[in-house]
Design an enzyme around this catalytic site. Structure first.
Site, mmCIF file in Angstrom:
data_model
loop_
_atom_site.group_PDB
_atom_site.id
_atom_site.type_symbol
_atom_site.label_atom_id
_atom_site.label_comp_id
_atom_site.label_asym_id
_atom_site.label_seq_id
_atom_site.Cartn_x
_atom_site.Cartn_y
_atom_site.Cartn_z
ATOM 1 C CG HIS A 164 -0.317 0.208 2.518
ATOM 2 N ND1 HIS A 164 0.053 -0.832 3.343
ATOM 3 C CD2 HIS A 164 0.038 1.340 3.179
ATOM 4 C CE1 HIS A 164 0.587 -0.346 4.446
ATOM 5 N NE2 HIS A 164 0.593 0.964 4.384
ATOM 6 C CG ASP A 194 0.130 -4.095 2.775
ATOM 7 O OD1 ASP A 194 0.218 -3.499 1.690
ATOM 8 O OD2 ASP A 194 0.158 -3.522 3.874
ATOM 9 N N GLY A 265 3.808 6.218 8.512
ATOM 10 C CA GLY A 265 5.187 6.393 8.062
ATOM 11 C C GLY A 265 6.067 5.216 8.413
ATOM 12 C CG ASN A 266 6.808 3.363 12.256
ATOM 13 O OD1 ASN A 266 6.299 4.193 12.995
ATOM 14 N ND2 ASN A 266 8.085 3.012 12.341
ATOM 15 C CB SER A 267 3.678 1.747 5.955
ATOM 16 O OG SER A 267 2.456 2.015 6.527
ATOM 17 C CG LEU A 322 -10.492 -24.984 1.085
ATOM 18 C CD1 LEU A 322 -9.905 -26.268 0.489
ATOM 19 C CD2 LEU A 322 -10.303 -24.960 2.598
ATOM 20 N N GLY A 323 -12.060 -22.422 -1.410
ATOM 21 C CA GLY A 323 -13.440 -22.307 -1.863
ATOM 22 C C GLY A 323 -14.475 -22.589 -0.799
ATOM 23 C CB VAL A 324 -14.710 -23.416 2.530
ATOM 24 C CG1 VAL A 324 -14.676 -24.786 1.879
ATOM 25 C CG2 VAL A 324 -13.364 -23.073 3.148
#
Length: 514
Positions: A164, A194, A265-267, A322-324
């Site tokens: 991001h 991310d 800013g720590n991202s 997985l589809g659940v």
């Protein structure tokens, strides 16, 4: 300005004091002297950096409380100065510039999902975008500048940061602690975890030492270095508060929770363990004010490195599916399924044609283990699946009809591309162009599911459905993806009821199709 330190006694500490146990503090941390035997007073000494502390007298205890003396070694504080000196040069500041399309839910941390530039909605789980760009209510692309952090993992210029931080960026600049600056290329980014990988054209750069997040335990010391609010090379310390946190909209990542002070800013900056090894990538905070309030979350560095390997090799990242739909068990639910404890992930629905459906999973199954590892909460399964590759096989241990069964599933591919709900029943089309909400949009809106309505035409438009609405349910049935909408339209209904979220309110909209 001075700051007064406050020490609050916990219930445990108060109980110990009431029992006659004296708490002492040393240069190495807190120690709890042993209980006295009833015959004669004893003393306890606390080592303060190699010296011998004065004896600490303790009150005599009743015979009933007499207990063997148990040595409790004091925790050793890490050498933060050494960590900053040796690892700090590999921590970088990142500045970005580009154009944001107004209405983009990721334009800044405060934008509600799928809406324009309204004021703050629910500030639950803000992303660090660093110092936010200008808020411009005009339509069309608008310039922005932002700032984050990162760290160098190879001497030839590979840098890890958050996805991001660099999203929509046209210019990315990496600044080292010695004030050297380089233009950076974004090799790739993965919104699901991310994580982004940058490349600068340089050789012989300082690098961080990488650690193993699995060895980090709750209570261990950690250190964060980054550029909160643009203040570069800021170091803050704390402890690991929890591990394996699954956050709303972030089911792929088993976050490390800390109380190290991190802020916008720590991202993308590193989280170090007590030995000065990077164990996490600082990514999110829980805040009702926009600033640090004691809860910060970091992406385990082993997760980040898996993403990095795929980006460097292929330029993109593929995640398994997985589809659940899963939910955590409560004690009443566990009892109703005949389980002795609420551990496991309850399957509430299985998507037709998915890997789970092909393996025979069904609603009501409880996943209790994956490849021999126990499952306590639904996030344990989600993170394991999300970090796997399409085609990987997982052995699922299930609780079904009060019996233990095992199923092996070959995982499918997670599709993140936008989909069009173009299936038209007899008698007319619904007239909606839909796509699944992205993780950041779910977070900003406070919703746990939904499909963003991007375009409206035909019957839906006549009924008052608007672009930017979020479709939550059709005829009372929640919708998770576009295929569920198509399936509901196959029976050619004459009228449907859409539940949509608009401006934070949920409303039913009847749509006549025939």
């Amino acid at each position: 300005m001075t700051q007064t330190a406050k020490i609050t006694l916990t219930a445990t500490a108060a109980a110990l004091l009431a029992a006659g146990v004296t708490l002492t503090t040393t240069a190495s941390g807190w120690t709890v002297p042993s209980l006295f035997k009833d015959k004669a007073p004893s003393t306890a000494t606390a080592d303060a950096g190699g010296g011998t502390a004065a004896p600490v007298a303790q009150a005599a205890q009743p015979a009933a409380l007499a207990a063997p003396v148990v040595a409790m070694p004091a925790a050793q504080l890490p050498n933060y100065r050494a960590i900053v000196q040796t690892q700090g040069p590999a921590v970088v500041g990142i500045t970005v510039a580009g154009l944001h399309k107004v209405g983009n839910a990721d334009m800044d941390d405060d934008a509600p999902a799928a809406r324009g530039r309204e004021d703050d909605a629910d500030p639950f789980f803000r992303f660090f975008r660093g110092i936010p760009g200008l808020r411009m209510p005009q339509q069309g692309p608008q310039p922005f500048r932002g700032q984050g952090s990162g760290f160098i993992i190879s001497a030839d210029g590979l840098v890890l940061t958050n996805a991001h931080v660099v999203r929509d960026a046209k210019q990315v600049t990496v600044k080292l602690s010695d004030r050297r600056e380089y233009s950076a290329q974004v090799l790739g980014s993965d919104p699901a975890t991310d994580i982004a990988v940058l490349k600068v054209d340089a050789k012989g750069l300082p690098t961080v030492q990488l650690g193993d997040p699995k060895q980090v335990q709750v209570g261990d010391y950690v250190l964060a270095i980054g550029a909160p609010y643009g203040f570069e090379q800021t170091a803050t310390q704390g402890i690991v508060s929890a591990k394996g946190r699954s956050l709303p909209g972030d089911s792929v990542v088993p976050f490390i929770q800390t109380d190290a002070a991190v802020n916008p800013g720590n991202s993308g900056g590193p989280l170090f363990d007590a030995a000065g090894r990077v164990v996490g990538v600082n990514a999110q905070i829980y805040s009702q004010s926009g600033g640090f309030q004691g809860l910060a979350f970091s992406i385990p560095v082993d997760v980040a490195l898996k993403v990095k390997d795929q980006i460097v090799a292929h330029g993109k990242v593929e995640h398994a599916r997985l589809g659940v739909t899963l939910q955590d068990l409560s004690a009443p639910l566990a009892a109703s399924f005949g389980l002795g404890a609420p551990d496991g992930a309850l399957v509430s629905s299985v998507q037709p044609g998915s890997a789970a459906a092909k393996a025979g999973l069904k609603a009501g199954d409880v996943i209790t283990g994956v490849d021999g590892e126990p499952v306590r909460v639904a996030g344990d399964v989600s993170s394991r699946v999300g970090l796997a590759r399409p085609g990987d096989k997982l052995k699922l241990e299930l609780w079904r009809d009060k019996n233990r069964v095992t199923e092996t599933v070959s995982l499918g591919r997670a599709e993140r591309d936008r989909q069009e709900a173009s299936a038209a029943p007899e008698g007319g089309s619904l007239g909606l162009a839909l796509r699944p909400l992205e993780r950041q949009e779910l977070r900003g809106s406070g919703l746990d599911h939904g499909l963003l309505i991007e375009r409206v035409a035909g019957p839906a438009q006549l009924a008052g459905v608007q672009p930017g609405d979020v479709l939550l349910a059709l005829n009372g049935k929640p919708v998770q993806d576009v295929e569920e909408v198509r399936a509901a339209l196959k029976s050619s209904p004459k009228q449907v009821a859409l539940l949509v979220s608009r401006d934070g309110q949920q409303i039913f909209v009847p749509v006549r199709l025939g």
